[in-house]
Structure formats: C-alpha cells, structure tokens
Design a protein around this motif. Structure first.
Motif, mmCIF file in Angstrom:
data_model
loop_
_atom_site.group_PDB
_atom_site.id
_atom_site.type_symbol
_atom_site.label_atom_id
_atom_site.label_comp_id
_atom_site.label_asym_id
_atom_site.label_seq_id
_atom_site.Cartn_x
_atom_site.Cartn_y
_atom_site.Cartn_z
ATOM 1 N N ALA A 1 0.842 -1.200 0.000
ATOM 2 C CA ALA A 1 0.000 0.000 0.000
ATOM 3 C C ALA A 1 0.878 1.251 0.000
ATOM 4 O O ALA A 1 2.024 1.222 0.439
ATOM 5 N N PRO A 2 0.342 2.365 -0.490
ATOM 6 C CA PRO A 2 1.100 3.620 -0.474
ATOM 7 C C PRO A 2 1.510 4.004 0.953
ATOM 8 O O PRO A 2 0.746 3.800 1.899
ATOM 9 N N ASP A 3 2.704 4.548 1.070
ATOM 10 C CA ASP A 3 3.230 5.028 2.352
ATOM 11 C C ASP A 3 3.244 3.960 3.436
ATOM 12 O O ASP A 3 3.064 4.253 4.618
ATOM 13 N N ALA A 4 3.457 2.710 3.060
ATOM 14 C CA ALA A 4 3.547 1.609 4.018
ATOM 15 C C ALA A 4 4.921 0.953 3.873
ATOM 16 O O ALA A 4 5.379 0.701 2.767
ATOM 17 N N ASP A 5 5.575 0.694 5.014
ATOM 18 C CA ASP A 5 6.910 0.114 5.022
ATOM 19 C C ASP A 5 6.965 -1.059 5.992
ATOM 20 O O ASP A 5 6.168 -1.145 6.920
ATOM 21 N N MET A 6 7.949 -1.929 5.786
ATOM 22 C CA MET A 6 8.224 -3.023 6.717
ATOM 23 C C MET A 6 9.698 -3.364 6.611
ATOM 24 O O MET A 6 10.361 -2.947 5.675
ATOM 25 N N CYS A 7 10.188 -4.132 7.578
ATOM 26 C CA CYS A 7 11.589 -4.542 7.594
ATOM 27 C C CYS A 7 11.712 -6.024 7.927
ATOM 28 O O CYS A 7 10.820 -6.604 8.537
ATOM 29 N N PHE A 8 12.828 -6.595 7.508
ATOM 30 C CA PHE A 8 13.200 -7.921 7.990
ATOM 31 C C PHE A 8 14.710 -8.004 8.068
ATOM 32 O O PHE A 8 15.428 -7.349 7.318
ATOM 33 N N GLY A 9 15.174 -8.790 9.035
ATOM 34 C CA GLY A 9 16.600 -8.946 9.254
ATOM 35 C C GLY A 9 16.874 -9.300 10.701
ATOM 36 O O GLY A 9 16.018 -9.848 11.393
ATOM 37 N N TRP A 10 18.081 -8.962 11.150
ATOM 38 C CA TRP A 10 18.513 -9.269 12.517
ATOM 39 C C TRP A 10 18.180 -8.091 13.416
ATOM 40 O O TRP A 10 18.427 -6.946 13.059
ATOM 41 N N ASP B 1 19.690 -10.545 18.390
ATOM 42 C CA ASP B 1 19.376 -11.872 18.917
ATOM 43 C C ASP B 1 18.180 -12.554 18.255
ATOM 44 O O ASP B 1 17.766 -13.633 18.684
ATOM 45 N N HIS B 2 17.627 -11.948 17.224
ATOM 46 C CA HIS B 2 16.528 -12.559 16.469
ATOM 47 C C HIS B 2 16.642 -12.214 14.990
ATOM 48 O O HIS B 2 17.220 -11.185 14.636
ATOM 49 N N PHE B 3 16.076 -13.056 14.154
ATOM 50 C CA PHE B 3 15.935 -12.759 12.726
ATOM 51 C C PHE B 3 14.456 -12.901 12.406
ATOM 52 O O PHE B 3 13.847 -13.924 12.700
ATOM 53 N N GLY B 4 13.885 -11.867 11.815
ATOM 54 C CA GLY B 4 12.469 -11.934 11.480
ATOM 55 C C GLY B 4 11.981 -10.661 10.823
ATOM 56 O O GLY B 4 12.765 -9.825 10.385
ATOM 57 N N MET B 5 10.649 -10.518 10.816
ATOM 58 C CA MET B 5 9.982 -9.415 10.140
ATOM 59 C C MET B 5 9.250 -8.531 11.150
ATOM 60 O O MET B 5 8.825 -9.017 12.188
#
Length: 165
Positions: free
Chosen positions: A25-34, A136-140
């Motif tokens: 969607a417009p102006d929506a963000d997310m991340c994944f990693g450590w 200490d974690h990997f995820g979204m």
C-alpha cells in the motif's frame, strides 16, 4: 522471529532466499533482518535500536524499494536513498550481506534483488558506536502506525544464526 545466537556489528552477516511482494500500500513500510528483542517499550527495532536488514518501502511514486539498512539509535543509522524496486506479484531472488571489514573497515551492507544491487557504506565511527549492539533474532516487523500494510512472503530462507567467532 527466530531466536539466534547473539550477533554483533563486528560479524559478517548473510541472508538469502526468495521474496514476493503481495501487497504494498502507499506510504507503508516493513523490515526484515537481525534485531534486538529487548527494545524500548516493545517498539519496533527501527525505533528501539540494534537492527541490520532490509527495509521494504519508499516514496509512493517509486513503489517499494528493497534497501539495506541499519539502526542503533537516531545518531547511528543508515539507509540509501533508493535501490531496486519490488513489483507486486513477482517472485525474486534476494540476498543481503553485512561486511564489517568492507569500506576500509567501516562496514557496508549490500542488498541484491534479482541481480540489481545497492550498497550502503557505514560512515567512519558508526561501527564503533554500535559496539554494544546485540542482534538476537531474525524476522519481520512493520514500521509504525500508518494504517496501511505491506505483505510479502519469504521462501528458501537462509541466514546467519550463530557467531563466527
């Protein structure tokens, strides 16, 4: 998120797999990693600190960039202005490499999406200021309350989960 052995900004981190953007969607963000899970008041790692990974988002006009990023605090963070763009419904190969010895020992993070790469070089002194960071974690996770969503799928996921020391 998956619990991993505590990692730091002094270790080489790698992740790879396939990713498909379903909804962006417009102006929506997310991340994944450590990231570190004991952040401030349950805040997302990009607000509470200690994160190395991918940010999916960007200005609406560009779509959803696939960007390497890191965050320790408001003074120690980094994100390139643009990179490869994801397209809804397309499955892509991806990889992420954080190389602490790159960039004359200052560190660098490279994200690749279907053969197109972007590298973010850490500035002198940033890695040293991240000395106490613990991953200490990997995820979204999603970024902030925006009312919009980013939905993506990860498949064939591989990532660094233990210290190389």
């Amino acid at each position: 998120a998956d619990k991993v052995e505590p990692l730091s900004f002094d270790e080489r981190l790698e992740a790879r797999g396939r990713v498909a953007l379903v909804v962006g969607a417009p102006d929506a963000d997310m991340c994944f990693g450590w990231f570190r899970t004991d952040g401030v008041d349950g805040a997302a790692p990009n607000k509470a600190g200690d994160f190395i990974g991918i940010k999916v988002g960007g200005p609406t006009r560009a779509g959803h960039y696939f960007l390497p990023t890191f965050f320790v605090n408001d003074q120690v963070r980094g994100l390139p202005p643009k990179g490869p763009a994801m397209r809804p419904g397309k499955s892509c190969d991806w990889s992420l490499v954080y190389a602490p010895a790159a960039n004359d020992g200052h560190g660098a993070i490279t994200a690749t999406l279907d053969g197109e790469s972007v590298t973010h070089n850490l500035k002198p002194g940033q890695k040293a200021k991240a000395r106490d960071a613990r991953l200490d974690h990997f995820g979204m996770f999603s970024i902030g309350p925006g009312g919009q969503i980013v939905k993506l799928y990860l498949d064939d996921l591989q990532y660094t989960g233990s210290s190389t020391k």
